[in-house]
Design an enzyme around this catalytic site. Structure first.
Site, PDB file in Angstrom:
ATOM      1  N   ARG A  70      68.385  12.457  18.414  1.00 55.01           N
ATOM      2  CA  ARG A  70      69.108  12.668  20.594  1.00 55.01           C
ATOM      3  C   ARG A  70      69.656  13.404  21.091  1.00 55.01           C
ATOM      4  O   ARG A  70      69.779  14.650  21.244  1.00 55.01           O
ATOM      5  CB  ARG A  70      68.994  11.624  21.034  1.00 55.01           C
ATOM      6  CG  ARG A  70      67.852  10.018  20.446  1.00 55.01           C
ATOM      7  CD  ARG A  70      68.356   9.069  20.891  1.00 55.01           C
ATOM      8  NE  ARG A  70      68.973   9.098  22.275  1.00 55.01           N
ATOM      9  CZ  ARG A  70      69.462   7.674  22.899  1.00 55.01           C
ATOM     10  NH1 ARG A  70      70.147   6.972  22.274  1.00 55.01           N
ATOM     11  NH2 ARG A  70      69.414   7.788  23.690  1.00 55.01           N
ATOM     12  N   ASN A 109      73.029   7.354  31.066  1.00 52.73           N
ATOM     13  CA  ASN A 109      72.668   8.054  29.903  1.00 52.73           C
ATOM     14  C   ASN A 109      73.849   8.491  29.463  1.00 52.73           C
ATOM     15  O   ASN A 109      74.991   8.874  29.615  1.00 52.73           O
ATOM     16  CB  ASN A 109      71.917   9.076  30.843  1.00 52.73           C
ATOM     17  CG  ASN A 109      70.857   8.557  31.598  1.00 52.73           C
ATOM     18  OD1 ASN A 109      70.247   7.328  31.269  1.00 52.73           O
ATOM     19  ND2 ASN A 109      69.976   9.319  32.155  1.00 52.73           N
ATOM     20  N   VAL A 110      73.720   8.947  27.501  1.00 55.51           N
ATOM     21  CA  VAL A 110      74.893   9.667  27.188  1.00 55.51           C
ATOM     22  C   VAL A 110      74.124  10.706  26.729  1.00 55.51           C
ATOM     23  O   VAL A 110      74.838  11.893  25.912  1.00 55.51           O
ATOM     24  CB  VAL A 110      74.646   8.703  25.756  1.00 55.51           C
ATOM     25  CG1 VAL A 110      74.928   7.091  26.223  1.00 55.51           C
ATOM     26  CG2 VAL A 110      72.828   8.614  25.126  1.00 55.51           C
ATOM     27  N   HIS A 135      77.707   3.890  29.225  1.00 53.27           N
ATOM     28  CA  HIS A 135      76.928   3.899  27.750  1.00 53.27           C
ATOM     29  C   HIS A 135      78.139   5.299  27.285  1.00 53.27           C
ATOM     30  O   HIS A 135      77.290   5.588  25.660  1.00 53.27           O
ATOM     31  CB  HIS A 135      75.763   4.174  27.592  1.00 53.27           C
ATOM     32  CG  HIS A 135      75.174   2.820  28.009  1.00 53.27           C
ATOM     33  ND1 HIS A 135      74.354   2.428  28.489  1.00 53.27           N
ATOM     34  CD2 HIS A 135      76.782   1.538  28.916  1.00 53.27           C
ATOM     35  CE1 HIS A 135      74.315   1.085  29.142  1.00 53.27           C
ATOM     36  NE2 HIS A 135      75.336   0.387  29.211  1.00 53.27           N
ATOM     37  N   CYS A 146      89.948   5.820  12.575  1.00 53.22           N
ATOM     38  CA  CYS A 146      91.239   6.173  13.353  1.00 53.22           C
ATOM     39  C   CYS A 146      91.070   6.171  14.351  1.00 53.22           C
ATOM     40  O   CYS A 146      91.880   5.938  15.199  1.00 53.22           O
ATOM     41  CB  CYS A 146      91.720   7.627  12.853  1.00 53.22           C
ATOM     42  SG  CYS A 146      90.513   8.833  13.906  1.00 53.22           S
TER      43      CYS A 146
HETATM   44  P1  NAD Z   1      64.681   2.899  30.456  1.00 52.94           P
HETATM   45  O1  NAD Z   1      64.237   3.801  29.182  1.00 52.94           O
HETATM   46  O2  NAD Z   1      65.007   1.305  30.138  1.00 52.94           O
HETATM   47  O3  NAD Z   1      63.969   3.039  31.407  1.00 52.94           O
HETATM   48  C1  NAD Z   1      63.180   4.247  32.405  1.00 52.94           C
HETATM   49  C2  NAD Z   1      62.800   4.438  33.795  1.00 52.94           C
HETATM   50  O4  NAD Z   1      62.770   5.262  33.953  1.00 52.94           O
HETATM   51  C3  NAD Z   1      61.487   3.482  33.660  1.00 52.94           C
HETATM   52  O5  NAD Z   1      61.619   2.673  34.461  1.00 52.94           O
HETATM   53  C4  NAD Z   1      60.679   4.505  34.066  1.00 52.94           C
HETATM   54  O6  NAD Z   1      59.785   4.164  34.950  1.00 52.94           O
HETATM   55  C5  NAD Z   1      61.918   5.156  35.035  1.00 52.94           C
HETATM   56  N1  NAD Z   1      61.434   6.927  35.298  1.00 52.94           N
HETATM   57  C6  NAD Z   1      60.816   7.874  33.636  1.00 52.94           C
HETATM   58  N2  NAD Z   1      60.966   9.041  34.768  1.00 52.94           N
HETATM   59  C7  NAD Z   1      61.103   8.784  35.828  1.00 52.94           C
HETATM   60  C8  NAD Z   1      61.016  10.020  36.372  1.00 52.94           C
HETATM   61  N3  NAD Z   1      60.710  11.109  36.982  1.00 52.94           N
HETATM   62  N4  NAD Z   1      61.528   9.925  37.593  1.00 52.94           N
HETATM   63  C9  NAD Z   1      62.408   8.101  38.140  1.00 52.94           C
HETATM   64  N5  NAD Z   1      62.417   7.257  36.978  1.00 52.94           N
HETATM   65  C10 NAD Z   1      61.557   7.477  35.921  1.00 52.94           C
HETATM   66  O7  NAD Z   1      66.070   3.644  31.024  1.00 52.94           O
HETATM   67  P2  NAD Z   1      67.122   2.921  31.232  1.00 52.94           P
HETATM   68  O8  NAD Z   1      67.378   1.810  31.779  1.00 52.94           O
HETATM   69  O9  NAD Z   1      68.325   4.009  31.354  1.00 52.94           O
HETATM   70  O10 NAD Z   1      67.423   2.333  29.885  1.00 52.94           O
HETATM   71  C11 NAD Z   1      68.685   1.820  29.250  1.00 52.94           C
HETATM   72  C12 NAD Z   1      68.777   2.282  28.276  1.00 52.94           C
HETATM   73  O11 NAD Z   1      68.794   3.613  27.445  1.00 52.94           O
HETATM   74  C13 NAD Z   1      70.611   2.535  28.528  1.00 52.94           C
HETATM   75  O12 NAD Z   1      71.898   1.596  28.436  1.00 52.94           O
HETATM   76  C14 NAD Z   1      70.623   4.071  28.581  1.00 52.94           C
HETATM   77  O13 NAD Z   1      71.872   4.748  27.431  1.00 52.94           O
HETATM   78  C15 NAD Z   1      69.417   4.389  27.348  1.00 52.94           C
HETATM   79  N6  NAD Z   1      68.453   5.642  27.057  1.00 52.94           N
HETATM   80  C16 NAD Z   1      69.079   6.261  27.343  1.00 52.94           C
HETATM   81  C17 NAD Z   1      69.001   8.108  27.460  1.00 52.94           C
HETATM   82  C18 NAD Z   1      69.949   9.309  27.892  1.00 52.94           C
HETATM   83  O14 NAD Z   1      70.428   9.553  28.640  1.00 52.94           O
HETATM   84  N7  NAD Z   1      69.035   9.920  28.795  1.00 52.94           N
HETATM   85  C19 NAD Z   1      67.312   8.140  27.212  1.00 52.94           C
HETATM   86  C20 NAD Z   1      67.144   7.344  26.158  1.00 52.94           C
HETATM   87  C21 NAD Z   1      67.921   6.057  26.786  1.00 52.94           C
END
Ligand code: NAD
Length: 279
Positions: A70, A109-110, A135, A146
């Protein structure tokens, strides 16, 4: 332009305190896989089973390989149009919101892309002030001994991980990397095992006091690309609505509770945000 875009734009312009709650969908157009929804990582890999402190205790090698994958994806990615729109809205000089209004991005997002987008249009202080990474960040590490946290953008983060194949699909089951070869703290006299500085399931999200205050004061909540299944972020829009504020949702598909929203913009957020804000 459709009428609901115009009413959203007028409300944004007149809101005093706007919060934006972001999820993985915001970064999908940057090539970062989501967890859920179309194309989500769940399809190929049970991400939740690796995003826990227990998984790290049990098998730091496998968890580090997942995060290495990732990290490399995040390091290669650039902010997309949706990140850029939010970054420009967070500028105090933005013409799309009222003078003296506040605008905070609270991201789950991270990947650091919201910060990269903000740094491209504002000075570091203003950019960092505009965004809360509730997050944590995949591009920082925390020492298990540490507790020291620091940014780390090395690619790969350590030699042993660099030799792993960068594909979760084809490299399962993952090979075992000896503990001693995983990332370790470089502070003098420490050498503790490092972990990714992210909030895992079962851990407390960051800066919650500040976030709760923002949610309590918000008169507009914009929800972008989140499946609204992970709490507490999933509850922010509902709390704003309960307090009499407005809610706008931008997602590819329907999500829990979106029938309560004042605006529902279905489609890729990099397009719908662009049309809605009118940049
Ligand atoms: P999730 O994966 O659960 O949901 C993603 C959502 O985004 C879905 O509802 C989907 O329909 C929607 N989506 C996808 N492409 C899209 C677009 N182009 N435009 C608009 N909507 C779109 O993600 P979440 O709700 O953030 O989930 C939770 C956990 O996943 C968080 O804790 C997060 O830290 C982690 N996460 C982070 C990343 C990142 O940093 N980019 C990636 C994957 C998961």
């Amino acid at each position: 332009m459709q009428a609901h875009y115009q009413t959203f734009r007028d409300t944004l312009k007149h809101s005093k305190h706007t919060i934006v709650v972001c999820g993985a969908g915001l970064s999908a157009a940057s090539g970062i896989p989501t967890f859920r929804g179309a194309g989500g990582l769940w399809r190929t890999f049970n991400a939740i089973s690796l995003a826990t402190p227990q998984a790290f205790d049990r098998d730091p090698s496998v968890v580090w390989q997942f995060y290495h994958y990732r990290r490399e994806v995040a390091l290669a990615a650039s902010p997309n149009r949706a990140h850029n729109i939010l970054a420009s809205l967070s500028l105090s000089s933005s013409p799309f919101r009222g003078p003296g209004s506040s605008f905070k991005v609270i991201t789950q997002n991270v990947d650091g892309l919201s910060i990269n987008a903000a740094l491209a249009v504002s000075n570091p202080t203003e950019a960092l002030d505009a965004i809360i990474q509730m997050h944590g960040s995949i591009l920082s590490t925390t020492c298990m001994d540490c507790d020291h946290e620091e940014e780390n953008r090395s690619s790969p983060i350590c030699e042993a991980l660099g030799s792993q194949e960068l594909s979760l699909e084809s490299s399962l089951p993952l090979g075992n990397i000896p503990l001693v070869d995983l990332p370790h703290c470089t502070r003098e006299g420490c050498n503790g095992l490092l972990r990714p500085a992210v909030v895992w399931f079962g851990e407390e999200p960051r800066r919650m006091n500040e976030i709760n205050e923002l949610v309590d004061n918000a008169d507009l909540c914009i929800v972008v690309g989140t499946s609204s299944t992970v709490y507490p972020a999933a509850g922010f829009a509902f709390a704003v609505k309960e307090n009499g504020g407005k809610v706008a949702i931008f997602n590819l598909e329907r999500t829990p509770g979106d029938d309560e929203a004042d605006w529902l913009f279905l489609g890729p957020c990099e397009d719908t945000l662009f049309t809605a804000v009118g940049l």
